[in-house]
Design a protein around this motif. Structure first.
Motif, PDB file in Angstrom:
ATOM      1  N   LEU A 216       0.819  -1.220   0.000  1.00 46.97           N
ATOM      2  CA  LEU A 216       0.000   0.000   0.000  1.00 46.97           C
ATOM      3  C   LEU A 216       0.853   1.270   0.000  1.00 46.97           C
ATOM      4  CD1 LEU A 216      -2.959   1.106   0.129  1.00 46.97           C
ATOM      5  CD2 LEU A 216      -2.668   1.221   2.599  1.00 46.97           C
ATOM      6  N   LEU A 221      -3.595   2.893  -3.046  1.00 47.77           N
ATOM      7  CA  LEU A 221      -4.824   2.087  -2.980  1.00 47.77           C
ATOM      8  C   LEU A 221      -5.224   1.540  -4.348  1.00 47.77           C
ATOM      9  CD1 LEU A 221      -6.986   1.036  -1.063  1.00 47.77           C
ATOM     10  CD2 LEU A 221      -8.274   3.135  -1.434  1.00 47.77           C
ATOM     11  N   GLN A 242     -12.184  -2.389   1.110  1.00 44.82           N
ATOM     12  CA  GLN A 242     -11.846  -0.956   1.113  1.00 44.82           C
ATOM     13  C   GLN A 242     -11.899  -0.298   2.501  1.00 44.82           C
ATOM     14  OE1 GLN A 242     -10.428   0.215  -1.932  1.00 44.82           O
ATOM     15  NE2 GLN A 242     -10.681  -1.987  -2.032  1.00 44.82           N
ATOM     16  N   ILE A 245      -8.926  -1.548   4.674  1.00 47.10           N
ATOM     17  CA  ILE A 245      -7.610  -1.017   4.287  1.00 47.10           C
ATOM     18  C   ILE A 245      -7.479   0.441   4.728  1.00 47.10           C
ATOM     19  CG2 ILE A 245      -6.104  -0.444   2.327  1.00 47.10           C
ATOM     20  CD1 ILE A 245      -7.263  -2.838   0.825  1.00 47.10           C
ATOM     21  N   SER A 246      -8.575   1.186   4.645  1.00 48.63           N
ATOM     22  CA  SER A 246      -8.536   2.629   4.936  1.00 48.63           C
ATOM     23  C   SER A 246      -8.907   2.976   6.378  1.00 48.63           C
ATOM     24  CB  SER A 246      -9.491   3.362   3.984  1.00 48.63           C
ATOM     25  OG  SER A 246      -9.263   2.975   2.662  1.00 48.63           O
ATOM     26  N   GLN A 248      -9.232   4.194  10.007  1.00 50.58           N
ATOM     27  CA  GLN A 248      -8.558   5.257  10.746  1.00 50.58           C
ATOM     28  C   GLN A 248      -8.978   5.217  12.227  1.00 50.58           C
ATOM     29  OE1 GLN A 248      -6.306   7.549   9.256  1.00 50.58           O
ATOM     30  NE2 GLN A 248      -6.527   6.155   7.515  1.00 50.58           N
ATOM     31  N   ASP A 294      -1.751  -1.295  12.451  1.00 50.33           N
ATOM     32  CA  ASP A 294      -1.842  -0.992  11.013  1.00 50.33           C
ATOM     33  C   ASP A 294      -2.333  -2.248  10.295  1.00 50.33           C
ATOM     34  OD1 ASP A 294      -1.532  -0.350   8.378  1.00 50.33           O
ATOM     35  OD2 ASP A 294       0.582   0.190   8.489  1.00 50.33           O
ATOM     36  N   THR A 296      -2.919  -2.745   7.294  1.00 47.71           N
ATOM     37  CA  THR A 296      -2.336  -2.988   5.969  1.00 47.71           C
ATOM     38  C   THR A 296      -0.954  -3.636   6.082  1.00 47.71           C
ATOM     39  OG1 THR A 296      -1.219  -0.839   5.803  1.00 47.71           O
ATOM     40  CG2 THR A 296      -3.513  -0.929   5.087  1.00 47.71           C
TER      41      THR A 296
END
Length: 461
Positions: A216, A221, A242, A245-246, A248, A294, A296
């Protein structure tokens, strides 16, 4: 004659390096700092041979890894078992199996697994070992990638306790605190990634998913989504990935969200539970640096089965400078299954670049000799030698210039080696039983009694 001289000009193998005394001082500072912290936590040093049998090495790193192994020709007549027909066939793999029985180690993990199996009956488990040695890979050399480089590994085997993961994160935190480098510690868990693959309906694609999302930072992305599509993961599964992965928020918020996403995945929830425990204990003991969940983070190696770690420098653009994780079956490759372990590896070469970029090497690391005695001749040398020996006994790094050459040359030597003090004893000093001490940085000179010289220098340290 000139052509012969040109033809014989020496060179080194591509992807390898010479290290000057100044570079070695800096490298030793890195290795010694890491060793001190490893020892502080009860890790013991081992070493394994540079050469391993190809039987030990082959098949442990996948097809690509096998191609990068440096194979070593058998001693003596290595072609004695090879027929003319086999030579004419030019089947490289078949030939290599007959003319090469050994290879240079590719990493420290497989030799460590071999060591544990061979010495199993002598080892007291859990076994905490560290190893700082060079490894070799027949890779294409490029910036930051070498064919010979050092790894600084620490592993605990024979214990499933997550306190080992906590301890390794404390080690990482302590090492970078000592270096003065601001870092971000990243954590994830392969069980969480497996759970994600399950809930999006792509459990059989776990490796493809982890390999793609691990990139990533490098490809963004869109690039990750393209890689997932190329791996045969359907659009619906990619869409479900999606928000994951994103994701927050704080570590607690991320854990809460991912716990809800993985509520139907037993293995996924187990991963959430493990990360929660590690983060909770680390919070109670306190770290100097921030640790971040994290999702990812995947780490390239497929043998990780639990917690995975990575460390990023905050003030220098560079890749991961430390990484590691939990693996459930280190010794299974050698027929002794079921021995769990967890380990980390510091990237010494990248740490070297980070410390250089931030100018963080301590002055005493770079310095060598602190005091040089000028050589004026035999009488003066006889006068100075007892002082030279006493200075060394007191821990002052001291040289006596070996030749009675012009003083300008001796002073140039002191300047070139950044020696801070030069001692001079000529006819006048010898009469008065004294030494002239010159500070090479300020140019200031002092006339000292022989008894006062070493105490004065020790007070400057």
């Amino acid at each position: 004659m000139k052509e012969i001289a040109m033809a014989n000009k020496p060179s080194i193998v591509k992807g390898t390096r010479d290290f000057s005394p100044a570079e070695m001082s800096k490298r030793n500072y890195i290795f010694n700092t890491i060793k001190e912290v490893y020892a502080l936590y009860g890790y013991q040093q081992i070493e394994t041979p540079s050469l391993e049998t190809l039987q030990t090495l082959m098949g442990k790193y996948g097809e690509e890894g096998d191609k990068l192994l440096f194979k070593v020709l058998n001693s003596g007549d290595f072609l004695n078992k090879v027929s003319d027909e086999e030579l004419q066939e030019r089947n490289v793999l078949k030939l290599a199996s007959k003319i090469c029985e050994k290879g240079l180690r590719y990493d420290l993990t497989v030799p460590f697994a071999r060591y544990v199996v061979m010495h199993h009956d002598e080892i007291q488990f859990p076994f905490k070992r560290y190893q700082i040695q060079p490894v070799w890979r027949a890779d294409r050399p490029q910036k930051g990638r070498y064919r010979e480089f050092y790894q600084c590994d620490a592993d605990v085997v024979g214990s499933d306790s997550l306190l080992n993961e906590v301890e390794l994160m404390q080690i990482v935190d302590e090492v970078f605190t000592r270096f003065g480098v601001r870092v971000l510690l990243k954590i994830n868990n392969r069980k969480i990634l497996t759970g994600i693959a399950e809930v999006i309906g792509a459990a059989d694609k776990i490796v493809d998913i982890t390999v793609a999302i691990d990139k990533l930072d490098k490809i963004g992305l869109e690039g990750v989504n393209q890689e997932l599509a190329n791996a045969g993961i359907d659009a619906d599964a990619i869409e479900k990935l999606q928000p994951i992965i994103s994701l927050q928020g704080t570590n607690e918020e991320k854990l809460k969200t991912i716990g809800e996403v993985l509520k139907d995945s037993e293995i996924g929830l187990k991963g959430v539970e493990e990360v929660s425990y590690i983060l909770k204990v680390l919070k109670s003991v306190g770290l100097h640096h921030e640790i971040e969940l994290d999702l990812t983070l995947a780490r390239g190696l497929n043998y990780y089965t639990g917690a995975i770690f990575e460390v990023k420098a905050l003030d220098v653009e560079i890749g991961s400078i430390t990484g590691g994780g939990r693996y459930d079956n280190l010794t299974g490759i050698f027929g002794k299954p079921g021995l769990s372990g967890v380990g980390i590896s510091f990237g010494a070469d990248r740490i070297y670049d980070v410390l250089h970029a931030l100018n963080l090497y301590p002055k005493e690391t770079i310095g060598g000799t602190q005091l040089l005695f000028i050589n004026f001749g035999d009488q003066e040398t006889a006068y100075c030698l007892p002082l030279v020996n006493e200075a060394r006994r007191q821990g002052v790094c001291t040289e006596l210039f070996p030749d009675a050459v012009k003083m300008k040359k001796q002073m140039s030597y002191a300047n070139a080696h950044e020696i801070p003090y030069v001692a001079l004893a000529g006819e006048n000093e010898m009469k008065e039983n004294k030494i002239t001490l010159k500070d090479m940085r300020s140019g200031e000179q002092k006339l000292l009694s022989k008894d006062d010289l070493i105490p004065f220098l020790l007070a400057q340290q």
